[in-house]
Design a protein around this motif. Structure first.
Motif, PDB file in Angstrom:
ATOM      1  N   GLU A 267       3.484 -18.661  -1.946  1.00 39.17           N
ATOM      2  CA  GLU A 267       3.906 -18.480  -3.350  1.00 39.17           C
ATOM      3  C   GLU A 267       2.881 -17.528  -4.042  1.00 39.17           C
ATOM      4  OE1 GLU A 267       6.776 -18.726  -4.517  1.00 39.17           O
ATOM      5  OE2 GLU A 267       7.640 -19.861  -2.927  1.00 39.17           O
ATOM      6  N   ASP A 268       3.144 -16.089  -4.616  1.00 37.09           N
ATOM      7  CA  ASP A 268       2.259 -15.703  -5.373  1.00 37.09           C
ATOM      8  C   ASP A 268       2.789 -15.103  -6.635  1.00 37.09           C
ATOM      9  OD1 ASP A 268       3.555 -13.274  -4.790  1.00 37.09           O
ATOM     10  OD2 ASP A 268       2.574 -12.833  -2.911  1.00 37.09           O
ATOM     11  N   GLY A 269       3.848 -15.471  -6.840  1.00 39.26           N
ATOM     12  CA  GLY A 269       4.494 -14.919  -8.261  1.00 39.26           C
ATOM     13  C   GLY A 269       4.445 -13.336  -8.418  1.00 39.26           C
ATOM     14  N   ASP A 270       4.230 -12.518  -7.199  1.00 44.29           N
ATOM     15  CA  ASP A 270       4.440 -11.197  -7.232  1.00 44.29           C
ATOM     16  C   ASP A 270       2.809 -10.725  -8.172  1.00 44.29           C
ATOM     17  OD1 ASP A 270       6.578 -10.629  -5.862  1.00 44.29           O
ATOM     18  OD2 ASP A 270       7.868 -10.655  -8.017  1.00 44.29           O
ATOM     19  N   ASP A 271       1.860 -11.629  -7.970  1.00 42.12           N
ATOM     20  CA  ASP A 271       0.721 -11.472  -8.531  1.00 42.12           C
ATOM     21  C   ASP A 271      -0.297 -10.692  -7.595  1.00 42.12           C
ATOM     22  OD1 ASP A 271      -2.054 -11.412  -9.640  1.00 42.12           O
ATOM     23  OD2 ASP A 271      -1.273 -13.010 -11.144  1.00 42.12           O
ATOM     24  N   ALA A 272      -0.670  -9.438  -7.685  1.00 42.14           N
ATOM     25  CA  ALA A 272      -1.465  -9.050  -6.757  1.00 42.14           C
ATOM     26  C   ALA A 272      -2.835  -9.608  -6.299  1.00 42.14           C
ATOM     27  CB  ALA A 272      -1.449  -7.447  -7.123  1.00 42.14           C
ATOM     28  N   LEU A 273      -3.345  -9.992  -7.336  1.00 41.87           N
ATOM     29  CA  LEU A 273      -4.495 -10.760  -7.271  1.00 41.87           C
ATOM     30  C   LEU A 273      -4.451 -12.103  -6.523  1.00 41.87           C
ATOM     31  CD1 LEU A 273      -7.823 -10.918  -8.284  1.00 41.87           C
ATOM     32  CD2 LEU A 273      -7.146 -12.066 -10.086  1.00 41.87           C
ATOM     33  N   VAL A 274      -3.521 -12.676  -6.833  1.00 45.99           N
ATOM     34  CA  VAL A 274      -3.037 -13.992  -5.969  1.00 45.99           C
ATOM     35  C   VAL A 274      -2.902 -13.569  -4.604  1.00 45.99           C
ATOM     36  CG1 VAL A 274      -1.489 -16.194  -5.874  1.00 45.99           C
ATOM     37  CG2 VAL A 274      -2.295 -15.371  -7.965  1.00 45.99           C
ATOM     38  N   ARG A 275      -2.134 -12.640  -4.180  1.00 43.97           N
ATOM     39  CA  ARG A 275      -1.852 -12.057  -3.047  1.00 43.97           C
ATOM     40  C   ARG A 275      -3.196 -11.808  -2.175  1.00 43.97           C
ATOM     41  NH1 ARG A 275       0.851 -12.421   0.974  1.00 43.97           N
ATOM     42  NH2 ARG A 275       2.787 -12.742  -0.327  1.00 43.97           N
ATOM     43  N   LEU A 276      -4.058 -11.001  -2.840  1.00 43.05           N
ATOM     44  CA  LEU A 276      -5.233 -10.760  -2.168  1.00 43.05           C
ATOM     45  C   LEU A 276      -6.074 -12.034  -1.966  1.00 43.05           C
ATOM     46  CD1 LEU A 276      -7.817  -8.088  -2.789  1.00 43.05           C
ATOM     47  CD2 LEU A 276      -8.533 -10.461  -3.293  1.00 43.05           C
ATOM     48  N   GLU A 277      -6.230 -12.941  -2.880  1.00 41.54           N
ATOM     49  CA  GLU A 277      -6.994 -14.093  -2.526  1.00 41.54           C
ATOM     50  C   GLU A 277      -6.240 -14.878  -1.439  1.00 41.54           C
ATOM     51  OE1 GLU A 277      -7.683 -15.962  -6.227  1.00 41.54           O
ATOM     52  OE2 GLU A 277      -9.537 -14.810  -6.605  1.00 41.54           O
ATOM     53  N   THR A 278      -5.044 -15.113  -1.466  1.00 42.00           N
ATOM     54  CA  THR A 278      -4.205 -15.836  -0.352  1.00 42.00           C
ATOM     55  C   THR A 278      -4.498 -15.376   1.071  1.00 42.00           C
ATOM     56  OG1 THR A 278      -2.603 -16.429  -1.973  1.00 42.00           O
ATOM     57  CG2 THR A 278      -2.052 -16.614   0.513  1.00 42.00           C
ATOM     58  N   ASP A 279      -4.470 -13.931   1.069  1.00 42.10           N
ATOM     59  CA  ASP A 279      -4.637 -13.281   2.383  1.00 42.10           C
ATOM     60  C   ASP A 279      -6.433 -13.316   2.976  1.00 42.10           C
ATOM     61  OD1 ASP A 279      -2.055 -12.535   2.467  1.00 42.10           O
ATOM     62  OD2 ASP A 279      -2.502 -10.145   1.726  1.00 42.10           O
ATOM     63  N   PHE A 280      -7.012 -13.251   1.680  1.00 41.43           N
ATOM     64  CA  PHE A 280      -8.270 -13.386   2.140  1.00 41.43           C
ATOM     65  C   PHE A 280      -8.893 -15.012   2.701  1.00 41.43           C
ATOM     66  CE2 PHE A 280     -12.538 -14.794   0.643  1.00 41.43           C
ATOM     67  CZ  PHE A 280     -13.547 -14.033   1.319  1.00 41.43           C
ATOM     68  N   ILE A 281      -8.536 -15.803   1.969  1.00 37.83           N
ATOM     69  CA  ILE A 281      -8.798 -17.041   2.672  1.00 37.83           C
ATOM     70  C   ILE A 281      -8.245 -17.516   3.878  1.00 37.83           C
ATOM     71  CG2 ILE A 281      -7.089 -18.443   1.286  1.00 37.83           C
ATOM     72  CD1 ILE A 281     -10.590 -19.484   2.091  1.00 37.83           C
ATOM     73  N   LEU A 282      -6.897 -17.102   3.953  1.00 33.97           N
ATOM     74  CA  LEU A 282      -6.236 -17.363   5.545  1.00 33.97           C
ATOM     75  C   LEU A 282      -7.072 -16.554   6.540  1.00 33.97           C
ATOM     76  CD1 LEU A 282      -2.511 -17.148   4.531  1.00 33.97           C
ATOM     77  CD2 LEU A 282      -3.751 -19.186   5.057  1.00 33.97           C
ATOM     78  N   MET A 283      -7.543 -15.236   6.268  1.00 32.00           N
ATOM     79  CA  MET A 283      -8.386 -14.524   7.019  1.00 32.00           C
ATOM     80  C   MET A 283      -9.412 -14.769   7.475  1.00 32.00           C
ATOM     81  SD  MET A 283      -9.353 -10.485   6.588  1.00 32.00           S
ATOM     82  CE  MET A 283     -10.628 -10.931   5.405  1.00 32.00           C
ATOM     83  N   ALA A 284     -10.336 -15.328   6.342  1.00 28.70           N
ATOM     84  CA  ALA A 284     -11.501 -15.984   6.546  1.00 28.70           C
ATOM     85  C   ALA A 284     -11.695 -17.127   7.328  1.00 28.70           C
ATOM     86  CB  ALA A 284     -12.265 -16.098   5.212  1.00 28.70           C
ATOM     87  N   GLN A 285     -10.811 -18.050   7.122  1.00 27.08           N
ATOM     88  CA  GLN A 285     -10.634 -19.367   7.757  1.00 27.08           C
ATOM     89  C   GLN A 285     -10.245 -19.062   9.395  1.00 27.08           C
ATOM     90  OE1 GLN A 285      -7.820 -21.514   5.563  1.00 27.08           O
ATOM     91  NE2 GLN A 285      -9.169 -22.298   4.295  1.00 27.08           N
ATOM     92  N   ALA A 286      -9.608 -18.052   9.481  1.00 26.59           N
ATOM     93  CA  ALA A 286      -9.111 -17.716  10.853  1.00 26.59           C
ATOM     94  C   ALA A 286     -10.377 -17.110  11.711  1.00 26.59           C
ATOM     95  CB  ALA A 286      -8.046 -16.650  11.024  1.00 26.59           C
ATOM     96  N   LEU A 287     -11.100 -16.227  11.098  1.00 28.17           N
ATOM     97  CA  LEU A 287     -12.235 -15.623  11.662  1.00 28.17           C
ATOM     98  C   LEU A 287     -13.492 -16.412  11.747  1.00 28.17           C
ATOM     99  CD1 LEU A 287     -12.273 -12.128   9.558  1.00 28.17           C
ATOM    100  CD2 LEU A 287     -11.743 -12.384  11.724  1.00 28.17           C
ATOM    101  N   SER A 288     -13.609 -17.361  10.720  1.00 26.47           N
ATOM    102  CA  SER A 288     -14.603 -18.523  10.979  1.00 26.47           C
ATOM    103  C   SER A 288     -14.354 -19.239  12.393  1.00 26.47           C
ATOM    104  CB  SER A 288     -14.674 -19.200   9.855  1.00 26.47           C
ATOM    105  OG  SER A 288     -15.160 -18.850   8.864  1.00 26.47           O
ATOM    106  N   GLN A 289     -13.032 -19.699  12.487  1.00 29.24           N
ATOM    107  CA  GLN A 289     -12.766 -20.429  13.858  1.00 29.24           C
ATOM    108  C   GLN A 289     -12.892 -19.477  14.896  1.00 29.24           C
ATOM    109  OE1 GLN A 289      -8.746 -21.568  12.641  1.00 29.24           O
ATOM    110  NE2 GLN A 289      -9.453 -23.366  11.122  1.00 29.24           N
ATOM    111  N   ASP A 290     -12.293 -18.325  15.176  1.00 28.38           N
ATOM    112  CA  ASP A 290     -12.381 -17.515  16.409  1.00 28.38           C
ATOM    113  C   ASP A 290     -13.946 -16.882  16.680  1.00 28.38           C
ATOM    114  OD1 ASP A 290      -9.765 -18.260  16.521  1.00 28.38           O
ATOM    115  OD2 ASP A 290      -8.968 -16.414  15.698  1.00 28.38           O
ATOM    116  N   ILE A 291     -14.431 -16.681  15.606  1.00 26.04           N
ATOM    117  CA  ILE A 291     -15.947 -16.362  15.648  1.00 26.04           C
ATOM    118  C   ILE A 291     -16.721 -17.538  16.443  1.00 26.04           C
ATOM    119  CG2 ILE A 291     -18.075 -15.654  14.822  1.00 26.04           C
ATOM    120  CD1 ILE A 291     -16.275 -13.844  12.815  1.00 26.04           C
TER     121      ILE A 291
END
Length: 319
Positions: A267-291
């Motif tokens: 849920e991002d409410g069509d807010d571009a900033l929320v979308r970026l932060e959501t994508d970022f934290i999911l990506m960062a957590q995945a990268l941390s685990q796989d690295i």
């Protein structure tokens, strides 16, 4: 916002700096338009662009996102050369003599200075991920030199920064060659992709192959001839696909469908900033685990001590 490439660095004696303090430091090195005589410049910019309202730092659960803007004037060497040749020819004709190399160099500098303000400007945004839990920095760039430029900017911003490229006890080229030649040696959740670069020990050059069966007899014969895998496409459990390079750079990153779908359904409410932060934290957590997993497969990190840095702590996946 999903990274395409990643150069990884270990932070030594990582500075403890609060979010507000760091953002203030970033604002002191803001990206500014190039001046007329500037050939290139780099400064910090908002990762979210206009949607971020100038916010230079995003921090979520110990994961920091920043972005540097690199600006460079494009002045083709051929344009400079033609102008220099015209001026040299004109002066030599007027003075009935050949100009010296020193005089020609001076003319080239004058021409460059005169043409530079009229040259096109190329801008490139380079994102930086700072994993404060694992003292790790990752830079989204295909170029190691560009990544180093961003580190230099961060070092200048903070006053000091001790980092070394992430290094493992087993060299990637050795592990990749082993995984490629011996299927039984591969970790259970590691699959080969369809791309490889094989480097010869002698002067036979480099062989690149795409969209091929890496377990084929042809590939095995090349390995038996003494070639080693300097680049290898890998896939971790369908979560993350990438091309591993012999310097431990991860390129051509592709995140798994499940992770992308999770981001899309957030849920991002069509807010571009929320979308970026959501994508970022999911990506960062995945990268941390796989690295962390990749480093483990390469027998852990080396105990690097350089420039007075202390030994690095091992990577750990977030809880």
């Amino acid at each position: 916002m999903w990274f395409k490439h990643l150069h990884l660095y270990r932070l030594h004696g990582a500075p403890s700096i609060a979010t507000a303090q760091l953002e203030e430091a970033l604002s002191s090195q803001l990206a500014r338009p190039l001046g007329g005589a500037d050939a290139r410049r780099m400064g910090w910019c908002a990762p979210a662009g206009r949607a971020g309202s100038g916010q230079l730092l995003h921090e979520l659960q110990g994961q920091r996102l920043m972005a540097a803007l690199r600006q460079e004037r494009l002045l083709p060497a051929s344009v400079v050369r033609e102008e220099v040749e015209e001026r040299v020819a004109e002066l030599e004709s007027q003075e009935s003599r050949k100009l010296s190399r020193k005089e020609k160099t001076a003319i080239k500098e004058e021409v460059t200075e005169a043409l530079l303000p009229r040259a096109f400007v190329r801008s490139q945004k380079v994102e930086l991920w700072w994993d404060t839990r694992n003292n790790l920095i990752g830079i989204n760039s295909s170029s190691r030199s560009r990544a180093e430029e961003v580190l230099d900017l961060l070092r200048e911003t903070l006053g000091s920064l001790k980092v070394t490229p992430l290094a493992t006890k087993t060299l990637p080229i050795r592990a990749m060659t082993t995984w490629l030649s011996d299927a039984a040696s591969r970790p259970g959740d590691l699959q080969l992709g369809d791309q490889v670069e094989l480097k010869a020990k002698g002067d036979d050059g480099v062989l690149r192959a795409r969209q091929v069966d890496l377990d084929s007899d042809e590939i095995q014969q090349l390995l038996e001839s003494g070639r080693q895998a300097s680049k290898l496409a890998l896939n971790i459990e369908g979560r993350l696909a990438f091309v591993l390079h012999d310097d431990l750079a991860l390129k051509s990153l592709r995140f798994g469908d499940a992770l992308i779908e999770e981001a899309d359904h957030a849920e991002d409410g069509d807010d571009a900033l929320v979308r970026l932060e959501t994508d970022f934290i999911l990506m960062a957590q995945a990268l941390s685990q796989d690295i962390a997993r990749l480093v483990e497969w390469l027998d852990g990190e080396t105990e690097t001590t350089r420039d007075g840095a202390t030994d690095a702590a091992p990577l750990s996946a977030p809880a």
